[in-house]
Design an enzyme around this catalytic site. Sequence first.
Site: not given
Ligand SMILES: Cc1cc2nc3c(=O)[nH]c(=O)nc-3n(C[C@H](O)[C@H](O)[C@H](O)COP(=O)(O)O)c2cc1C
Ligand SMILES: [Mn+2]
Length: 522
Positions: A181, A273, A322
């Site tokens: 995030y 993870e 974004d």
């Molecule tokens: C470069 C990059 C930046 C990201 N930035 C965000 C972000 O700012 N906020 C967000 O909610 N997901 C962001 N994501 C997507 C999450 O990392 C992704 O949805 C992840 O699966 C979330 O994990 P979770 O299911 O454990 O919450 C980003 C992904 C990438 C590759």
């Molecule tokens: Mn997760």
Amino acid sequence: MAYQDLREWISALDRAGELKRIKAEVDPILEITEITDRVSKWGPRGSHGPGGPALLFENVKGYPGWQVLINQFGSERRMQMALDVDSLDEIAGRIKYFMDVKSPEGLLDKIKMLPMLAELGKFFPKEVKSGPCKEVIQRDNFSLLDFPILQCWPQDGGRFITLPSVITKDPVKGKRNVGVYRMQVYDERSAGMHWQRQKQGAEHYRERLRRGAAQGEAQPTTAELDQMARSGGGSRVPGGKQVAGRMPVAVAIGTDPAVAFSSIVPAPPDIDEFLIAGFLRQKPVELVKCETVDLEVPANSEIVLEGYVELDELRPEGPFGDHTGFYTMEDLYPVFHITCITHRKNPIYSTTIVGKPPMEDAWMGKAVERIFLPLMRLTLPEIVDVNLPVEGIFHNLMIVSIKKSYPGQARKVMNGIWALGQAMSTKCILVVDEDVNVQDVGEVTLKVLNNIDPERDIQFTLGPVDSLDHASRLPDFGSKMGVDATRKWPSEGFTRPWPDEITMDPETKERVTKRWKEFGLG
Ligand SMILES: Cc1cc2nc3c(=O)[nH]c(=O)nc-3n(C[C@H](O)[C@H](O)[C@H](O)COP(=O)(O)O)c2cc1C
Ligand SMILES: [Mn+2]
């Protein structure tokens, strides 16, 4: 063979000719983005590959001694290297191997399973006493402003940490989550915490809000919870009740590539993870305890930020250029307060940029697409293949081919995908028959548009949409579309004859091939 840490990964990239070191002075404000953006778009015209090399900036303006790594995952080849495979489908194959286990029927079957069990043991994270991330421990004199954090695009609200592995725990179940995030730097010791509403970090936060509220006088109403949960965070329980409390958060920056990649995969909510990273690197992730919060971080991290998110604090975050190709506008998100920074000596800052595709995240997304195919098939076994075209920015377009066996099955598949974790926010799903190669967008265009009667075959639904969707009627809520582009069957009410596709007969083809030289066509 697993990479020990970011440095071993950088050396491997270097040896493979996949890394360029840039010794000229470059500004972390906008310049690194402009250079990386151009490099990300290298490749033959009309295709997305190969994506240009990884870049290591060794002379960052205002940050003497620092090195900034970017575009480490920015090609298919590097994504394969990061996960130590020759093809990303190999990982899908390994997942299938574990999924295909049937219950053992006799002693011999049980014995045969032992090696598999031993292999499983390698995946679980393991706690160690100390590690490189503890080489320097800063409890007092630290500042985020000492780090070469990028401002990516001109209208960005500031500098953003773009590739942080954010580690939190469920306050009730104690289960860990790791997610990327982005974090907007506010000052020396605080940053935004941009966990979007449907993400696991946000859910851990809401769980604390619910508990905090429960310990107060009254349970919050549904409407209050909704308001508290706005933008993944919440400020106050309406009516003046304040939910006080702090949520511990740790952030790892600059880990080995399996950990960094695992932080972005859309894993089911309760799956750690770090376990996925262990599976991918076939070696446990080593964790060390934090100094000031009750959380563990990868021992090999270049930089660790420890701190907390206050339950009753929100602050405007953004705008931010974004991966949609547009700016996400300012919105309220929780604030991360840093209590301690630990890091390696001469830490390397690992980052990425997002913007108009294709960029580095396109390759991470493609890896997710390949790895998750067998997992999607667990719920939707008729799925043959899936393509998330890069310009569809993951959540706008999914093309899926199915083996159709009964009427209405394409619509069942759409509904299944809209119920499947982060795929819930897929704005447009195209379902085609198994003979369509979904990886060939030209073929998909030809067949989908030929095969549909739009009014009959397009289905709308309402539900959660991606937080980055700027067109939906409300933030996080809007409509989605499914297109049933499979051949329609009589049992679906279609009684007209369905034409054959044009193909030449094999005899003519062979005759022409044999005589090809005669025609002087090269
Ligand atoms: C470069 C990059 C930046 C990201 N930035 C965000 C972000 O700012 N906020 C967000 O909610 N997901 C962001 N994501 C997507 C999450 O990392 C992704 O949805 C992840 O699966 C979330 O994990 P979770 O299911 O454990 O919450 C980003 C992904 C990438 C590759
Ligand atoms: Mn997760």
